[in-house]
Structure formats: C-alpha cells, structure tokens
Design a protein around this motif. Structure first.
Motif, PDB file in Angstrom:
ATOM      1  N   LYS A   1       0.828  -1.191   0.000  1.00  0.00           N
ATOM      2  CA  LYS A   1       0.000   0.000   0.000  1.00  0.00           C
ATOM      3  C   LYS A   1       0.870   1.252   0.000  1.00  0.00           C
ATOM      4  O   LYS A   1       1.741   1.414   0.849  1.00  0.00           O
ATOM      5  CB  LYS A   1      -0.923   0.003   1.225  1.00  0.00           C
ATOM      6  N   GLY A   2       0.632   2.104  -0.968  1.00  0.00           N
ATOM      7  CA  GLY A   2       1.413   3.327  -1.088  1.00  0.00           C
ATOM      8  C   GLY A   2       2.665   3.174  -1.919  1.00  0.00           C
ATOM      9  O   GLY A   2       3.311   4.162  -2.251  1.00  0.00           O
ATOM     10  N   LEU A   3       3.031   1.935  -2.245  1.00  0.00           N
ATOM     11  CA  LEU A   3       4.193   1.670  -3.089  1.00  0.00           C
ATOM     12  C   LEU A   3       3.762   0.814  -4.266  1.00  0.00           C
ATOM     13  O   LEU A   3       3.659  -0.400  -4.156  1.00  0.00           O
ATOM     14  CB  LEU A   3       5.284   0.948  -2.284  1.00  0.00           C
ATOM     15  N   PRO A   4       3.490   1.414  -5.410  1.00  0.00           N
ATOM     16  CA  PRO A   4       3.032   0.652  -6.574  1.00  0.00           C
ATOM     17  C   PRO A   4       4.123  -0.246  -7.132  1.00  0.00           C
ATOM     18  O   PRO A   4       5.308  -0.092  -6.806  1.00  0.00           O
ATOM     19  CB  PRO A   4       2.649   1.753  -7.573  1.00  0.00           C
ATOM     20  N   LYS A   5       3.727  -1.170  -7.974  1.00  0.00           N
ATOM     21  CA  LYS A   5       4.670  -2.121  -8.557  1.00  0.00           C
ATOM     22  C   LYS A   5       5.719  -1.419  -9.400  1.00  0.00           C
ATOM     23  O   LYS A   5       6.880  -1.827  -9.451  1.00  0.00           O
ATOM     24  CB  LYS A   5       3.900  -3.144  -9.411  1.00  0.00           C
ATOM     25  N   PHE A   6       5.314  -0.339 -10.059  1.00  0.00           N
ATOM     26  CA  PHE A   6       6.259   0.423 -10.890  1.00  0.00           C
ATOM     27  C   PHE A   6       5.909   1.893 -10.806  1.00  0.00           C
ATOM     28  O   PHE A   6       4.731   2.272 -10.766  1.00  0.00           O
ATOM     29  CB  PHE A   6       6.161  -0.035 -12.353  1.00  0.00           C
ATOM     30  N   GLN A   7       6.928   2.734 -10.754  1.00  0.00           N
ATOM     31  CA  GLN A   7       6.696   4.158 -10.860  1.00  0.00           C
ATOM     32  C   GLN A   7       7.881   4.845 -11.504  1.00  0.00           C
ATOM     33  O   GLN A   7       9.021   4.383 -11.418  1.00  0.00           O
ATOM     34  CB  GLN A   7       6.386   4.772  -9.498  1.00  0.00           C
ATOM     35  N   ALA A   8       7.594   5.921 -12.182  1.00  0.00           N
ATOM     36  CA  ALA A   8       8.612   6.723 -12.862  1.00  0.00           C
ATOM     37  C   ALA A   8       8.433   8.174 -12.461  1.00  0.00           C
ATOM     38  O   ALA A   8       7.308   8.678 -12.396  1.00  0.00           O
ATOM     39  CB  ALA A   8       8.480   6.574 -14.378  1.00  0.00           C
ATOM     40  N   ILE A   9       9.543   8.836 -12.179  1.00  0.00           N
ATOM     41  CA  ILE A   9       9.527  10.260 -11.867  1.00  0.00           C
ATOM     42  C   ILE A   9      10.583  10.940 -12.723  1.00  0.00           C
ATOM     43  O   ILE A   9      11.713  10.451 -12.829  1.00  0.00           O
ATOM     44  CB  ILE A   9       9.824  10.532 -10.386  1.00  0.00           C
ATOM     45  N   ALA A  10      10.224  12.039 -13.349  1.00  0.00           N
ATOM     46  CA  ALA A  10      11.164  12.811 -14.152  1.00  0.00           C
ATOM     47  C   ALA A  10      11.514  14.088 -13.400  1.00  0.00           C
ATOM     48  O   ALA A  10      10.648  14.723 -12.798  1.00  0.00           O
ATOM     49  CB  ALA A  10      10.557  13.139 -15.513  1.00  0.00           C
ATOM     50  N   PHE A  11      12.787  14.445 -13.435  1.00  0.00           N
ATOM     51  CA  PHE A  11      13.285  15.629 -12.740  1.00  0.00           C
ATOM     52  C   PHE A  11      13.914  16.608 -13.728  1.00  0.00           C
ATOM     53  O   PHE A  11      14.638  16.193 -14.647  1.00  0.00           O
ATOM     54  CB  PHE A  11      14.366  15.251 -11.722  1.00  0.00           C
ATOM     55  N   LEU A  12      13.652  17.887 -13.515  1.00  0.00           N
ATOM     56  CA  LEU A  12      14.432  18.944 -14.130  1.00  0.00           C
ATOM     57  C   LEU A  12      15.277  19.529 -13.010  1.00  0.00           C
ATOM     58  O   LEU A  12      14.744  20.095 -12.050  1.00  0.00           O
ATOM     59  CB  LEU A  12      13.527  20.016 -14.736  1.00  0.00           C
ATOM     60  N   ASN A  13      16.593  19.361 -13.113  1.00  0.00           N
ATOM     61  CA  ASN A  13      17.480  19.634 -11.997  1.00  0.00           C
ATOM     62  C   ASN A  13      16.969  18.866 -10.785  1.00  0.00           C
ATOM     63  O   ASN A  13      16.769  17.664 -10.865  1.00  0.00           O
ATOM     64  CB  ASN A  13      17.607  21.133 -11.740  1.00  0.00           C
ATOM     65  N   ASP A  14      16.708  19.517  -9.673  1.00  0.00           N
ATOM     66  CA  ASP A  14      16.244  18.820  -8.477  1.00  0.00           C
ATOM     67  C   ASP A  14      14.730  18.890  -8.319  1.00  0.00           C
ATOM     68  O   ASP A  14      14.205  18.520  -7.286  1.00  0.00           O
ATOM     69  CB  ASP A  14      16.916  19.406  -7.234  1.00  0.00           C
ATOM     70  N   GLN A  15      14.021  19.339  -9.353  1.00  0.00           N
ATOM     71  CA  GLN A  15      12.572  19.530  -9.253  1.00  0.00           C
ATOM     72  C   GLN A  15      11.825  18.443 -10.035  1.00  0.00           C
ATOM     73  O   GLN A  15      11.986  18.326 -11.258  1.00  0.00           O
ATOM     74  CB  GLN A  15      12.183  20.911  -9.792  1.00  0.00           C
TER      75      GLN A  15
END
Length: 337
Positions: free
Chosen positions: A67-81
C-alpha cells in the motif's frame, strides 16, 4: 569547537524509493542505493546559473508492492525539481506543480503510453533477474536512472544505469557503445538487450541527441522556474547542555537553490569544525540547513553565524551574544522560532 558546512543536497542522481507520491503531495524518499551516486562521477554543482541543467528519469520496480508503493513508478526531474510522475496504478503521466501550468511541455496522453511500454520492459527485466537468482520468494527492487546534462556553453553529458536490490547491475557506455554488466545476472540482460544492434544505437542516440533536445525544449518553456532565487531566512537559537556547555544553532530555511554555506566563528576567527550538517528539502520546493557550535557556558564573547547563498546580494552575518539575542548584519532579518 565549531561546526561548519558547505551544503549541497543530493539531487535525483542518487537512487530512491518514493513513497505515497501523488501530484500535490509531499515526496518522501528513502535512499536505498547510496553507492550508485559514486558511479556518476563528479559533476558541476547545480546551484550555479551557468549550469548544468539536467533531465533525469528515475524508475523503480518492486516484486512485492504494498500500500502506497506501486509495482512500478517513474519520476522525471528537471534539476532537483520533479516535474512529472507515472505509476502502474494510475497508468497516467501527470505533470506536477508548477510544471502543470506550463503549456507545451508534453503531450501527456502520448507520454502515458510511452511510460506504460517502458513499465512492461522494466518489470520483465526484474523477473528475469529474480529467475536467474531463484529469488521468487523474496521482496526485490529494480531501479533505473538515465538522463542528460546541458551546460550554457552547449556541451552535454549523459548517463544510464540500473541497480538490483541496492547493488550496481548494468550501465550503458555510449562511447563504445555497449551495455556494461556489473553483476553476473547482467550478462543475460546484456545479451537480451543487444540481440538486435539497433537497440544499442537507439540508446546511444537517445542519450546524445533526443535527451538533450528534450531538455533544451523544456528549458525554452520553463527556464525561469529553475533559475529562481529564494534567499534564506535565518534563525539563531541556543540552549545549555549538561556539563556547562552551551549549544548554538544557526538554521537557514526557505532557500533555493540548494547550495549554501553556513559557518560559526568567534571574533572573525573560524574555529575547528565539530560536525557538518546536510542540506535537506523542506517539501515545498525549498531547502533548509543548519550548523551547530558548542561553547563554554562562561564564554561571553560574541559569536557570528556567516551565511552565503546566491539569493543574497551580500553574505549575511548573524550575531549571538550572551543574552541570547540575535542581531543581523546583511539584508535578511533573522526569524524567531
């Protein structure tokens, strides 16, 4: 004895598991692969406006999601944002604030389809590794990080790496080009990924052409968000500890970008460092950091916290005296806690 720090918070180039991440929520990151940041080598700090600007994708796959942690996730960053998020539950690539207000960043429907395709490949690779080690009964993590840098002089850099359960797994060398196995199971992955040479060439083209092109396009649309300057607010406090010592703390907060220098000294003489603290994200797009000094309870001499940050027109000097009153010399007033 004094402590000082020249702080630079870890950017997205360390691997993290991101919990409970949804647009509009606070990102909670648990570092699980700290050694992998060393593989990326030395880079120019992102707290200078000369660059580099970076575009980084961070993928995380879990064999046993909770719960709260999906099987897969992707996050894209511009610099540290972080600027967009996708996971296996929503199946949608969704822009984050303030990027959702910037028109033309992406066709989010097409981006969702692309991330869905990458999810399938990513999770198949995780299963292949687990089969190789006969690890089907345990809980395992596979992570990938790839992206590029762009400096103001037009030069670029790129990186593409994977890790399994916190261990370096495989990385791409675009100069050869080839996938370099860093784990016994990665030999199987290398053969599978290089079965058709076109995939190696596509990876090279992505790092050298497509990724820098995307980054430049994003900068053309939203560079002001990355170049913003928020000067620190500063608070100086003290308390007496057992043994007759007094602890002084200088806290800087609500600043951006993350590069900052904090230093205690007495009568303009810097003393030996006692400890160094980190620069940490505040959860609202700004950062905080602090420096601690331990002095004798009988010490009545003035002590100064020196603060340097790119958002300040000049360095800030906050004075603490025996009456526990902070006085500021600079252009930002200390804030009480």
């Amino acid at each position: 004895m004094y402590s000082s720090t020249l702080g630079r918070a870890p950017g997205p180039r360390n691997f993290f598991i991101v919990q409970n991440f949804r647009p509009g929520t606070t990102v909670t990151m648990i570092p699980v692969l700290l050694s992998l940041s060393l593989l990326l080598g030395t880079t120019v700090p992102q707290d200078t406006q000369a660059g580099p600007y970076s575009l980084t994708f961070l993928y995380t796959g879990l064999s046993r999601p909770s719960k709260g942690l999906p099987k897969f996730q992707a996050i894209a960053f511009l610099n540290d944002q972080a600027f967009f998020h996708y996971d296996s539950e929503s199946k949608k690539a969704e822009p984050l604030e303030p990027w959702s207000q910037v028109e033309g960043m992406e066709d989010w429907e097409k981006e969702s389809q692309l991330q869905n395709a990458r999810e399938e490949i990513f999770l198949v690779t995780l299963k292949d590794i687990m089969d190789y080690y006969n690890d089907s009964k345990g809980s395992h993590t596979f992570q990938g990080m790839f992206g590029c840098d762009l400096w103001s002089n037009g030069s670029t850099g790129a990186y593409w790496k994977y890790a399994y359960d916190g261990r370096d797994f495989i990385k791409f060398n675009k100069e050869i080009p080839t996938w370099v196995p860093l784990d016994p199971a990665a030999l199987q992955t290398k053969k599978k990924w290089e079965a058709e040479k076109v995939y190696v060439q596509r990876a090279k083209a992505y790092l050298e052409e497509e990724c820098p092109g995307m980054l430049q396009r994003y900068l053309n649309l939203s560079k002001t968000h990355l170049d913003r300057q928020a000067p620190p607010s500063v608070s100086v406090t003290s308390h007496v500890v057992p043994g007759g010592k007094r602890t002084l703390q200088c806290l800087a907060y609500n600043f951006y970008p993350q590069g900052i220098s904090l230093q205690w000294n007495k009568a303009n003489k810097v003393s030996e460092s006692e400890s160094a603290e980190s620069v940490l994200p505040s959860g609202d797009g700004t950062y905080q950091s602090w420096v601690v000094a331990e002095v004798s309870h009988q010490d009545r001499a003035p002590h100064f916290c020196h603060v340097k940050h790119s958002g300040l027109s000049q360095p800030l000097k906050v004075k603490w005296d025996e009456r526990q009153k902070a006085q500021v010399e600079g252009n930002v007033a200390p804030q009480p806690q």
